[in-house]
Design a protein around this motif. Structure first.
Motif, PDB file in Angstrom:
ATOM      1  N   ASP B  29      17.049 -38.505   1.778  1.00  0.00           N
ATOM      2  CA  ASP B  29      16.168 -38.264   2.935  1.00  0.00           C
ATOM      3  C   ASP B  29      16.413 -36.844   3.416  1.00  0.00           C
ATOM      4  O   ASP B  29      17.533 -36.485   3.773  1.00  0.00           O
ATOM      5  CB  ASP B  29      16.494 -39.227   4.089  1.00  0.00           C
ATOM      6  N   VAL B  30      15.352 -36.026   3.417  1.00  0.00           N
ATOM      7  CA  VAL B  30      15.508 -34.616   3.745  1.00  0.00           C
ATOM      8  C   VAL B  30      14.976 -34.313   5.144  1.00  0.00           C
ATOM      9  O   VAL B  30      13.877 -34.748   5.511  1.00  0.00           O
ATOM     10  CB  VAL B  30      14.750 -33.719   2.731  1.00  0.00           C
ATOM     11  N   THR B  31      15.763 -33.589   5.924  1.00  0.00           N
ATOM     12  CA  THR B  31      15.261 -33.014   7.170  1.00  0.00           C
ATOM     13  C   THR B  31      15.335 -31.501   7.035  1.00  0.00           C
ATOM     14  O   THR B  31      16.401 -30.962   6.711  1.00  0.00           O
ATOM     15  CB  THR B  31      16.103 -33.460   8.380  1.00  0.00           C
ATOM     16  N   LEU B  32      14.202 -30.828   7.227  1.00  0.00           N
ATOM     17  CA  LEU B  32      14.190 -29.367   7.137  1.00  0.00           C
ATOM     18  C   LEU B  32      14.190 -28.788   8.545  1.00  0.00           C
ATOM     19  O   LEU B  32      13.326 -29.119   9.358  1.00  0.00           O
ATOM     20  CB  LEU B  32      12.943 -28.890   6.379  1.00  0.00           C
ATOM     21  N   PHE B  33      15.161 -27.933   8.833  1.00  0.00           N
ATOM     22  CA  PHE B  33      15.243 -27.291  10.144  1.00  0.00           C
ATOM     23  C   PHE B  33      14.723 -25.865  10.043  1.00  0.00           C
ATOM     24  O   PHE B  33      15.231 -25.065   9.252  1.00  0.00           O
ATOM     25  CB  PHE B  33      16.689 -27.281  10.640  1.00  0.00           C
ATOM     26  N   SER B  34      13.706 -25.575  10.853  1.00  0.00           N
ATOM     27  CA  SER B  34      13.127 -24.244  10.836  1.00  0.00           C
ATOM     28  C   SER B  34      13.114 -23.710  12.253  1.00  0.00           C
ATOM     29  O   SER B  34      12.745 -24.415  13.189  1.00  0.00           O
ATOM     30  CB  SER B  34      11.700 -24.317  10.294  1.00  0.00           C
ATOM     31  N   ARG B  35      13.539 -22.469  12.434  1.00  0.00           N
ATOM     32  CA  ARG B  35      13.497 -21.889  13.778  1.00  0.00           C
ATOM     33  C   ARG B  35      12.066 -21.508  14.121  1.00  0.00           C
ATOM     34  O   ARG B  35      11.571 -21.772  15.198  1.00  0.00           O
ATOM     35  CB  ARG B  35      14.397 -20.652  13.817  1.00  0.00           C
ATOM     36  N   SER B  36      11.393 -20.890  13.151  1.00  0.00           N
ATOM     37  CA  SER B  36      10.083 -20.308  13.424  1.00  0.00           C
ATOM     38  C   SER B  36       8.922 -21.223  13.047  1.00  0.00           C
ATOM     39  O   SER B  36       7.794 -21.007  13.469  1.00  0.00           O
ATOM     40  CB  SER B  36       9.937 -19.033  12.602  1.00  0.00           C
ATOM     41  N   GLY B  37       9.201 -22.223  12.238  1.00  0.00           N
ATOM     42  CA  GLY B  37       8.109 -23.043  11.722  1.00  0.00           C
ATOM     43  C   GLY B  37       7.395 -22.415  10.536  1.00  0.00           C
ATOM     44  O   GLY B  37       6.446 -22.986  10.009  1.00  0.00           O
ATOM     45  N   GLN B  38       7.856 -21.225  10.072  1.00  0.00           N
ATOM     46  CA  GLN B  38       7.192 -20.566   8.937  1.00  0.00           C
ATOM     47  C   GLN B  38       7.205 -21.463   7.701  1.00  0.00           C
ATOM     48  O   GLN B  38       8.184 -22.157   7.438  1.00  0.00           O
ATOM     49  CB  GLN B  38       7.845 -19.206   8.615  1.00  0.00           C
ATOM     50  N   ASN B  39       6.099 -21.429   6.974  1.00  0.00           N
ATOM     51  CA  ASN B  39       5.953 -22.151   5.694  1.00  0.00           C
ATOM     52  C   ASN B  39       5.945 -23.676   5.821  1.00  0.00           C
ATOM     53  O   ASN B  39       5.818 -24.359   4.803  1.00  0.00           O
ATOM     54  CB  ASN B  39       7.082 -21.792   4.700  1.00  0.00           C
ATOM     55  N   THR B  40       6.113 -24.205   7.021  1.00  0.00           N
ATOM     56  CA  THR B  40       6.235 -25.670   7.103  1.00  0.00           C
ATOM     57  C   THR B  40       4.921 -26.347   6.732  1.00  0.00           C
ATOM     58  O   THR B  40       4.925 -27.507   6.309  1.00  0.00           O
ATOM     59  CB  THR B  40       6.694 -26.125   8.503  1.00  0.00           C
ATOM     60  N   GLY B  41       3.812 -25.622   6.846  1.00  0.00           N
ATOM     61  CA  GLY B  41       2.527 -26.177   6.407  1.00  0.00           C
ATOM     62  C   GLY B  41       2.528 -26.530   4.924  1.00  0.00           C
ATOM     63  O   GLY B  41       1.794 -27.416   4.485  1.00  0.00           O
ATOM     64  N   LEU B  42       3.382 -25.833   4.163  1.00  0.00           N
ATOM     65  CA  LEU B  42       3.425 -26.044   2.706  1.00  0.00           C
ATOM     66  C   LEU B  42       4.114 -27.348   2.321  1.00  0.00           C
ATOM     67  O   LEU B  42       3.978 -27.813   1.188  1.00  0.00           O
ATOM     68  CB  LEU B  42       4.185 -24.895   2.033  1.00  0.00           C
ATOM     69  N   ILE B  43       4.895 -27.933   3.247  1.00  0.00           N
ATOM     70  CA  ILE B  43       5.671 -29.118   2.878  1.00  0.00           C
ATOM     71  C   ILE B  43       5.379 -30.296   3.794  1.00  0.00           C
ATOM     72  O   ILE B  43       6.030 -31.328   3.727  1.00  0.00           O
ATOM     73  CB  ILE B  43       7.188 -28.818   2.906  1.00  0.00           C
ATOM     74  N   ASN B  44       4.350 -30.123   4.635  1.00  0.00           N
ATOM     75  CA  ASN B  44       3.926 -31.174   5.555  1.00  0.00           C
ATOM     76  C   ASN B  44       3.727 -32.528   4.909  1.00  0.00           C
ATOM     77  O   ASN B  44       4.063 -33.558   5.490  1.00  0.00           O
ATOM     78  CB  ASN B  44       2.570 -30.786   6.176  1.00  0.00           C
ATOM     79  N   ASP B  45       3.176 -32.516   3.706  1.00  0.00           N
ATOM     80  CA  ASP B  45       2.757 -33.793   3.120  1.00  0.00           C
ATOM     81  C   ASP B  45       3.765 -34.353   2.117  1.00  0.00           C
ATOM     82  O   ASP B  45       3.459 -35.294   1.400  1.00  0.00           O
ATOM     83  CB  ASP B  45       1.386 -33.626   2.454  1.00  0.00           C
ATOM     84  N   LEU B  46       4.968 -33.785   2.056  1.00  0.00           N
ATOM     85  CA  LEU B  46       5.986 -34.348   1.163  1.00  0.00           C
ATOM     86  C   LEU B  46       6.528 -35.643   1.763  1.00  0.00           C
ATOM     87  O   LEU B  46       6.789 -35.725   2.956  1.00  0.00           O
ATOM     88  CB  LEU B  46       7.147 -33.365   0.977  1.00  0.00           C
ATOM     89  N   LYS B  47       6.726 -36.621   0.886  1.00  0.00           N
ATOM     90  CA  LYS B  47       7.375 -37.845   1.367  1.00  0.00           C
ATOM     91  C   LYS B  47       8.882 -37.579   1.519  1.00  0.00           C
ATOM     92  O   LYS B  47       9.419 -36.627   0.943  1.00  0.00           O
ATOM     93  CB  LYS B  47       7.115 -39.016   0.404  1.00  0.00           C
ATOM     94  N   ASN B  48       9.566 -38.406   2.231  1.00  0.00           N
ATOM     95  CA  ASN B  48      11.026 -38.288   2.447  1.00  0.00           C
ATOM     96  C   ASN B  48      11.438 -37.012   3.170  1.00  0.00           C
ATOM     97  O   ASN B  48      12.590 -36.590   3.088  1.00  0.00           O
ATOM     98  CB  ASN B  48      11.838 -38.331   1.133  1.00  0.00           C
ATOM     99  N   VAL B  49      10.483 -36.335   3.835  1.00  0.00           N
ATOM    100  CA  VAL B  49      10.838 -35.096   4.520  1.00  0.00           C
ATOM    101  C   VAL B  49      10.428 -35.150   5.988  1.00  0.00           C
ATOM    102  O   VAL B  49       9.305 -35.515   6.318  1.00  0.00           O
ATOM    103  CB  VAL B  49      10.152 -33.870   3.883  1.00  0.00           C
ATOM    104  N   VAL B  50      11.363 -34.797   6.860  1.00  0.00           N
ATOM    105  CA  VAL B  50      11.069 -34.628   8.280  1.00  0.00           C
ATOM    106  C   VAL B  50      11.255 -33.142   8.589  1.00  0.00           C
ATOM    107  O   VAL B  50      12.203 -32.526   8.097  1.00  0.00           O
ATOM    108  CB  VAL B  50      12.031 -35.476   9.142  1.00  0.00           C
TER     109      VAL B  50
END
Lengths: 260, 260
Positions: B29-50
């Motif tokens: 189970d992956v949680t991605l922490f981003s300060r700026s939110g950059q690139n998060t649109g690219l991984i929005n639809d991955l399963k197992n990712v928050v």
């Protein structure tokens, strides 16, 4: 339509690959002429191919002759077949069309496959760009037909432009391979496995199919990471050749991207 | 077995690719922490990712944290999460394990994927060698499990050897790409198409999967063809950077194969 009768002179890397390439079409009958017989064992079982251990002046039965010989021998072999009625082509990137033109009144040209040939490697010949040149429109059409019969594409190009493409091919192929070789020897000297770099090397080459290389440069020189560069140069202190190349490439990357 | 809870800090190229890689396993189970939110649109639809828009000190619920941040920020981010109970890893080729070890008593290490990452490119993650290091056998086993869950292979390696691999990666990746870039710009300046070189570039990279690069070197420098080398240097007379590199590489190829 009758099959094209193609004679290929020379059984080095290039001759063997051209033989494999053109014999894949049922509309081309290939005869390979070899003086020494070298490598002929590799193409013994190809259909549409006859092997002749001979390289003297050829009989008049061929539509096209390709001189797959060393650059320095092209003119001599062309002169030997001065009276031959075939369209006579050389296959060299860096040799002017006039190398044959000087010894033939007409029916000459160039068919240069822009690819690297290692005798054992299998290649997809349909992917290779063929840079072609000829003394007449009729002869350009015949070369084009030959190339299109194996599914590949022709690009009509002057000797001058072909030479520029050949220089670029030396840079991307010979020099990249030398970088791989230097890394291989460096890693081997440290008892580390070069094989671990293969996926990276492949991805680097594949990546530029998707975007221009000048737009995807990465690494310490591109991002101006002086500390990593200094450490790398220090790590190469016993490897003066690789150190000089590292330094030169780093300067060049810095210059290119600072300018922009 | 319960899924491994993995936190990845940073949503740059590396963070996004690690996120894609590890979320491909249902056991992570992956949680991605981003300060700026950059690139998060690219991984929005991955399963197992928050995705969490936050990079402060993290809660204690993760088994493993990967600091996918700039080399120069690794120590700071590690210090911020000094008290965290997770195994804390960095993912840098050229940074010593002690960058984290200096701010944590235990449970730290390195997970360095030996590959180049461009944000849009799809990669086969199972092909990437992961160079790993940790402060204990137990932690090496946990990193190994993480990597094997996505079908990839681990190679346990010291910081010193990892740095040598990283230097080699710079040579085969960054420098080869720079050769491609210089050729691209040279050809563009002559109105010639760089794309014609793509099959050659790919074959050069693929070829070394079959034989050692130091055994398949070709070209004018290898065969001692002074005439072609002189002509190439003349053709580059208005391109001083590329000319210097041509000269340096040619000297190095000549030196390597003359020695043998």
């Amino acid at each position: 339509m009758k099959a094209i009768k193609l004679g290929i002179i020379g059984s080095g890397n290039l001759g063997v690959h051209l033989c494999r390439a053109f014999s894949s079409s049922n509309d081309i009958d290939v005869t390979l002429f070899s003086r020494s017989g070298q490598n002929t064992g590799l193409i013994n079982d190809l259909k549409n191919v006859v092997i002749e251990i001979d390289q003297g002046p050829l009989t008049n039965e061929y539509d096209v002759l390709i001189l797959a010989v060393n650059d320095s021998s092209i003119q001599d072999v062309a002169a030997q077949n001065k009276e031959n009625g075939a369209l006579v082509l050389h296959a060299s990137g860096s040799t002017d069309i006039s190398a044959i033109g000087a010894v033939r009144e007409k029916d000459y040209g160039v068919i240069y496959p822009l690819q690297t040939f290692h005798i054992e490697n299998e290649l997809t010949y349909a992917d290779i760009p063929f840079l072609i040149e000829a003394d007449s429109v009729r002869n350009l059409a015949l070369i084009t037909r030959l190339v299109e019969l194996i599914g590949a594409k022709v690009h009509i190009m002057s000797s001058e432009n072909r030479r520029i493409m050949h220089l670029s091919a030396v840079i991307v192929n010979n020099f990249s391979n030398h970088l791989y070789a230097l890394s291989e020897l460096f890693l081997t000297s440290k008892d580390l496995p070069f094989d671990l770099l293969l996926p990276l090397i492949n991805e680097t080459a594949n990546g530029i199919g998707q975007r221009r290389p000048s737009e995807i440069q990465t690494g310490p020189a591109k991002r101006g990471d002086k500390q990593t560069i200094e450490r790398h140069l220090y790590m190469l202190k016993e490897n003066s050749d690789l150190k000089k190349i590292y330094h030169q490439m780093t300067l060049s990357i810095e210059a290119l991207y600072r300018k922009r």
